[in-house]
Motif scaffolding. Structure first.
Motif, PDB file in Angstrom:
ATOM      1  N   PHE A 146       0.808  -1.218   0.000  1.00  0.00           N
ATOM      2  CA  PHE A 146       0.000   0.000   0.000  1.00  0.00           C
ATOM      3  C   PHE A 146       0.845   1.274   0.000  1.00  0.00           C
ATOM      4  N   THR A 150       1.693   2.546  -7.161  1.00  0.00           N
ATOM      5  CA  THR A 150       0.309   2.325  -7.610  1.00  0.00           C
ATOM      6  C   THR A 150      -0.674   2.982  -6.651  1.00  0.00           C
ATOM      7  N   HIS A 151      -0.376   2.871  -5.347  1.00  0.00           N
ATOM      8  CA  HIS A 151      -1.294   3.418  -4.340  1.00  0.00           C
ATOM      9  C   HIS A 151      -0.992   4.875  -4.016  1.00  0.00           C
ATOM     10  N   THR A 152       0.305   5.224  -3.866  1.00  0.00           N
ATOM     11  CA  THR A 152       0.606   6.617  -3.478  1.00  0.00           C
ATOM     12  C   THR A 152       0.221   7.586  -4.604  1.00  0.00           C
ATOM     13  N   GLU A 155      -3.568   7.916  -4.393  1.00  0.00           N
ATOM     14  CA  GLU A 155      -3.961   8.758  -3.248  1.00  0.00           C
ATOM     15  C   GLU A 155      -3.706  10.225  -3.554  1.00  0.00           C
ATOM     16  N   TYR A 174      -8.675  -0.404   2.054  1.00  0.00           N
ATOM     17  CA  TYR A 174      -8.031  -1.672   2.422  1.00  0.00           C
ATOM     18  C   TYR A 174      -7.890  -1.748   3.925  1.00  0.00           C
ATOM     19  N   VAL A 214      -4.036  -2.489 -12.500  1.00  0.00           N
ATOM     20  CA  VAL A 214      -4.871  -1.915 -11.427  1.00  0.00           C
ATOM     21  C   VAL A 214      -6.312  -1.719 -11.875  1.00  0.00           C
ATOM     22  N   ALA A 218      -7.464  -2.514  -7.957  1.00  0.00           N
ATOM     23  CA  ALA A 218      -7.488  -1.356  -7.051  1.00  0.00           C
ATOM     24  C   ALA A 218      -8.190  -0.132  -7.611  1.00  0.00           C
TER      25      ALA A 218
END
Ligand SMILES: C[S@@+](CC[C@H](N)C(=O)[O-])C[C@H]1O[C@@H](n2cnc3c(N)ncnc32)[C@H](O)[C@@H]1O
Length: 268
Positions: A146, A150-152, A155, A174, A214, A218
């Motif tokens: 996380f 891909t996530h940062t 966000e 998540y 993704v 996600a």
């Protein structure tokens, strides 16, 4: 038990075709997980968050005498699973992992890449252990990536305009706890615990490969809240960020992916 996932009220559809575009890479952790599950006394097996069912059916190859149940709350995924024409010992049912309760305790409960979507692990994990027969095994794999780009990048984008106005404040998506938390919790529940992490270095092929990855997982909750034009714009901006974070090389796009595994055995 209720699912307090704030996204659960939003219908974020799963697309089995998009999800299975990288089926080799996505199935490898399943086999690494199941490879650590002991073989003795396996009569009943549940696969929670079974998705399109292709991996669930391999559990029957491993334990041909067992009755195997795949559970998922996505009608799209289950439709794909039931198209596999499952043999009599394999059934797929629509159900929510958070409230799933079996009539008979299970000898093995497997869950690959699903529990990260289910809220409230301090309630969920004891609930799942309570569904095990004595000496039963709970085997779980979840992403633990996380803090990866891909996530940062996602966000960061969701905190910018116009997306913050369109989508509102960011909601938790998540629910994965720390490895120490799972080890302590499972020991406290009377289990022996085998717990590990692996970083896979996938080499993805095709244009915008990480975006395509993704889109199958996600990114669904975000895209499901945008209209078609907004989806296109969002994917353009996010795709540019992903290409910068995961540059395509001569052999494909290197995509590191950390995953957390545990195999917990209930004492007799
Ligand atoms: C990433 S897919 C994994 C599918 C399969 N286990 C695999 O390894 O290919 C996650 C699956 O979990 C299911 N899922 C997520 N939350 C769920 C819940 N609360 N109850 C049941 N299924 C859930 C989704 O519908 C989806 O099919």
């Amino acid at each position: 038990m209720t699912n307090t996932n704030p996204l659960s009220s939003i219908r974020a559809r799963w697309d089995p075709h998009q999800y299975q575009r990288f089926s080799d890479e996505r199935s490898r952790p399943f086999f690494d997980l199941v490879g650590r599950v002991p073989d003795d006394d396996v009569r009943t097996v549940a696969d929670l968050g079974c998705g399109p069912g292709n991996l669930t059916s391999t559990l029957l190859d491993r334990w041909p005498e067992a009755r195997v149940v795949g559970v998922d709350n996505s009608p799209e995924m289950l439709a794909s699973a039931t198209r596999l024409a499952p043999p009599p010992h394999l059934v797929f049912t629509l159900g929510d992992i958070a409230t799933w309760r079996s009539v008979q305790p299970f000898d093995r409960i497997v869950s690959n890449a699903a529990l990260q979507w289910v809220a409230d692990h301090p309630h969920l994990i004891p609930h799942l252990v309570s569904q095990l027969a004595p000496r039963g095994v709970l085997a779980v794999q979840m992403p633990n990536n996380f803090s990866a780009p891909t996530h940062t990048c996602l966000e960061a984008l969701l905190e910018q305009e116009p997306w913050v106005s369109i989508l509102g404040p960011r909601q938790p998506q998540y629910f994965v706890q720390t490895p120490t938390w799972y080890a302590d919790t499972l020991h406290d529940l009377g289990c022996t615990v085998d717990l590990w992490e692996t970083i896979y270095y996938h080499v993805l092929t095709g244009p915008n490969a990480v975006l395509e990855w993704v889109k199958g997982t996600a990114l669904r909750p975000t895209l499901s809240r945008l209209n078609a034009e907004q989806q296109r714009e969002f994917q353009t901006v996010y795709g540019d960020k992903l290409r910068a974070a995961y540059p395509e090389g001569p052999h494909g796009t290197l995509f590191p992916f950390r995953r957390l595994f545990f195999v917990a055995r209930r004492r007799a």
